[in-house]
Enzyme design. Sequence first.
Site, PDB file in Angstrom:
ATOM      1  N   GLU A  17       0.847  -1.206   0.000  1.00 37.80           N
ATOM      2  CA  GLU A  17       0.000   0.000   0.000  1.00 37.80           C
ATOM      3  C   GLU A  17       0.874   1.244   0.000  1.00 37.80           C
ATOM      4  O   GLU A  17       1.780   1.363   0.829  1.00 37.80           O
ATOM      5  CB  GLU A  17      -0.894  -0.028   1.246  1.00 37.80           C
ATOM      6  N   LYS A 168     -20.343  -5.370   6.415  1.00 37.36           N
ATOM      7  CA  LYS A 168     -19.574  -5.004   5.213  1.00 37.36           C
ATOM      8  C   LYS A 168     -19.367  -6.228   4.328  1.00 37.36           C
ATOM      9  O   LYS A 168     -19.443  -6.155   3.105  1.00 37.36           O
ATOM     10  CB  LYS A 168     -18.213  -4.403   5.607  1.00 37.36           C
ATOM     11  N   LYS A 274       8.199   3.627   0.884  1.00 40.15           N
ATOM     12  CA  LYS A 274       9.616   3.227   0.921  1.00 40.15           C
ATOM     13  C   LYS A 274       9.680   1.709   0.677  1.00 40.15           C
ATOM     14  O   LYS A 274       8.679   1.008   0.858  1.00 40.15           O
ATOM     15  CB  LYS A 274      10.229   3.513   2.299  1.00 40.15           C
TER      16      LYS A 274
HETATM   17  P1  FAD Z   1     -16.752   1.616   9.181  1.00 40.48           P
HETATM   18  O1  FAD Z   1     -16.658   0.191   8.854  1.00 40.48           O
HETATM   19  O2  FAD Z   1     -17.910   2.394   8.622  1.00 40.48           O
HETATM   20  O3  FAD Z   1     -16.762   1.736  10.798  1.00 40.48           O
HETATM   21  C1  FAD Z   1     -16.614   2.989  11.452  1.00 40.48           C
HETATM   22  C2  FAD Z   1     -17.158   2.873  12.872  1.00 40.48           C
HETATM   23  O4  FAD Z   1     -18.596   2.797  12.847  1.00 40.48           O
HETATM   24  C3  FAD Z   1     -16.715   1.621  13.626  1.00 40.48           C
HETATM   25  O5  FAD Z   1     -16.586   1.957  14.980  1.00 40.48           O
HETATM   26  C4  FAD Z   1     -17.859   0.626  13.406  1.00 40.48           C
HETATM   27  O6  FAD Z   1     -17.979  -0.335  14.465  1.00 40.48           O
HETATM   28  C5  FAD Z   1     -19.070   1.547  13.346  1.00 40.48           C
HETATM   29  N1  FAD Z   1     -20.072   1.084  12.367  1.00 40.48           N
HETATM   30  C6  FAD Z   1     -19.835   0.570  11.149  1.00 40.48           C
HETATM   31  N2  FAD Z   1     -20.973   0.305  10.482  1.00 40.48           N
HETATM   32  C7  FAD Z   1     -21.979   0.689  11.296  1.00 40.48           C
HETATM   33  C8  FAD Z   1     -23.396   0.686  11.157  1.00 40.48           C
HETATM   34  N3  FAD Z   1     -23.986   0.263  10.040  1.00 40.48           N
HETATM   35  N4  FAD Z   1     -24.124   1.150  12.209  1.00 40.48           N
HETATM   36  C9  FAD Z   1     -23.524   1.604  13.358  1.00 40.48           C
HETATM   37  N5  FAD Z   1     -22.171   1.624  13.536  1.00 40.48           N
HETATM   38  C10 FAD Z   1     -21.411   1.188  12.506  1.00 40.48           C
HETATM   39  N6  FAD Z   1      -8.504   6.270   5.859  1.00 40.48           N
HETATM   40  C11 FAD Z   1      -8.412   7.205   4.880  1.00 40.48           C
HETATM   41  O7  FAD Z   1      -8.812   8.371   5.088  1.00 40.48           O
HETATM   42  N7  FAD Z   1      -7.890   6.891   3.638  1.00 40.48           N
HETATM   43  C12 FAD Z   1      -7.473   5.634   3.333  1.00 40.48           C
HETATM   44  O8  FAD Z   1      -7.021   5.381   2.220  1.00 40.48           O
HETATM   45  C13 FAD Z   1      -7.555   4.625   4.346  1.00 40.48           C
HETATM   46  N8  FAD Z   1      -7.150   3.350   4.097  1.00 40.48           N
HETATM   47  C14 FAD Z   1      -7.324   2.367   5.048  1.00 40.48           C
HETATM   48  C15 FAD Z   1      -7.003   1.042   4.742  1.00 40.48           C
HETATM   49  C16 FAD Z   1      -7.192   0.027   5.684  1.00 40.48           C
HETATM   50  C17 FAD Z   1      -6.841  -1.390   5.317  1.00 40.48           C
HETATM   51  C18 FAD Z   1      -7.712   0.357   6.985  1.00 40.48           C
HETATM   52  C19 FAD Z   1      -7.898  -0.726   8.020  1.00 40.48           C
HETATM   53  C20 FAD Z   1      -8.024   1.666   7.302  1.00 40.48           C
HETATM   54  C21 FAD Z   1      -7.854   2.691   6.338  1.00 40.48           C
HETATM   55  N9  FAD Z   1      -8.200   4.026   6.605  1.00 40.48           N
HETATM   56  C22 FAD Z   1      -8.095   4.979   5.620  1.00 40.48           C
HETATM   57  C23 FAD Z   1      -8.672   4.414   7.952  1.00 40.48           C
HETATM   58  C24 FAD Z   1     -10.218   4.362   8.067  1.00 40.48           C
HETATM   59  O9  FAD Z   1     -10.805   5.312   7.213  1.00 40.48           O
HETATM   60  C25 FAD Z   1     -10.581   4.622   9.520  1.00 40.48           C
HETATM   61  O10 FAD Z   1     -10.170   3.561  10.326  1.00 40.48           O
HETATM   62  C26 FAD Z   1     -12.035   4.985   9.780  1.00 40.48           C
HETATM   63  O11 FAD Z   1     -12.136   5.526  11.099  1.00 40.48           O
HETATM   64  C27 FAD Z   1     -13.022   3.814   9.706  1.00 40.48           C
HETATM   65  O12 FAD Z   1     -13.222   3.398   8.430  1.00 40.48           O
HETATM   66  P2  FAD Z   1     -14.043   2.029   8.155  1.00 40.48           P
HETATM   67  O13 FAD Z   1     -14.202   1.909   6.704  1.00 40.48           O
HETATM   68  O14 FAD Z   1     -13.433   0.896   8.869  1.00 40.48           O
HETATM   69  O15 FAD Z   1     -15.449   2.432   8.832  1.00 40.48           O
END
Ligand code: FAD
Length: 287
Positions: A17, A168, A274
């Site tokens: 990544e 998801k 890197k």
């Molecule tokens: P979600 O899955 O939507 O979860 C967010 C929170 O809401 C969690 O606490 C979850 O338990 C809760 N939740 C989820 N669905 C629901 C629902 N339907 N109802 C009620 N609560 C719910 N960030 C960036 O800005 N850019 C990137 O490119 C990026 N890449 C990433 C790549 C990876 C592999 C990972 C693990 C993280 C990355 N992140 C990135 C960080 C990410 O955006 C953050 O961790 C963010 O806070 C959560 O994103 P998520 O998609 O996991 O959110």
Amino acid sequence: MDLARIYAAHRFCLSFEVFPPKTASGEDSLFSHVERLVTWNPAYLTCTYGAGGSTQEKTLGLTARLKREFGLPVASHLTCVGASRNELRSYLHRAAEAGIDNIVALRGDPPSGESVFRTAADGLSYANELVAMIRAEFPRFGIAVGGYPETHQEASSPESDLQNLKRKVDAGADVVITQLFYDNQDFVRFRERCTSIGISVPIVPGILPITNLSQIQRITKLCGAKLPESLVKSLSEKDDEAWQYRVGVEHATRQVADLMALGVPGIHFYVLNKSSAAVDILSCIGS
Ligand code: FAD
């Protein structure tokens, strides 16, 4: 090639990544590092999406360029931050036109200065909604989502976080890539809990090799991952970059070797643009 087919076709997939550099020289440097990384035959490359959509055009351009130059499958990360449904659709259309194969579908973090995620006007609130939109309207894309071995920092409980991960996957994600972690036991427990609630897609550990103590303290504070005390103690023994690099790379090498022995479907390296740490780890493991 889409992620479902990639993981079905290989017993073990390496992925790297990167993030969009701010300058042209940063981009030149990134491509020379990726040139080194691709000699390890990764199954795909991914490119992050900046907070608040700030790197949107760069992410799209860079992801497409990675595919053109290295001929590998690629994934663009995409977040819901600050975007209406139509803006997300527009990005997905352009990504499809640019030949991008996969999307890492995320909710995203609140923009800097804000502490709570706010849904944009006519936007999406959670990543499961983005996954559902992609599945319904852009079925060609493979989809990865984020998973949290130590539980997402905003989750009300580990159980609810796991149920949200299942949402998801049920919405159509092909693979879960985890947040970085430094204690493999956290990953093992997470994988068991995923299996116990019926998550059956590949769960890929995300590894960020530590090369600098203050940098990793900043990163883990932001994302809520813990640094084991014994690791911090070893890293702090000398205020010296070469020492910290050595301790960090040795720790990540043990993590990767143990995870491979546990039969993980792949390793996703957060390489921070890197190549040295990932190359040193892979050379040591000899994969
Ligand atoms: P979600 O899955 O939507 O979860 C967010 C929170 O809401 C969690 O606490 C979850 O338990 C809760 N939740 C989820 N669905 C629901 C629902 N339907 N109802 C009620 N609560 C719910 N960030 C960036 O800005 N850019 C990137 O490119 C990026 N890449 C990433 C790549 C990876 C592999 C990972 C693990 C993280 C990355 N992140 C990135 C960080 C990410 O955006 C953050 O961790 C963010 O806070 C959560 O994103 P998520 O998609 O996991 O959110």
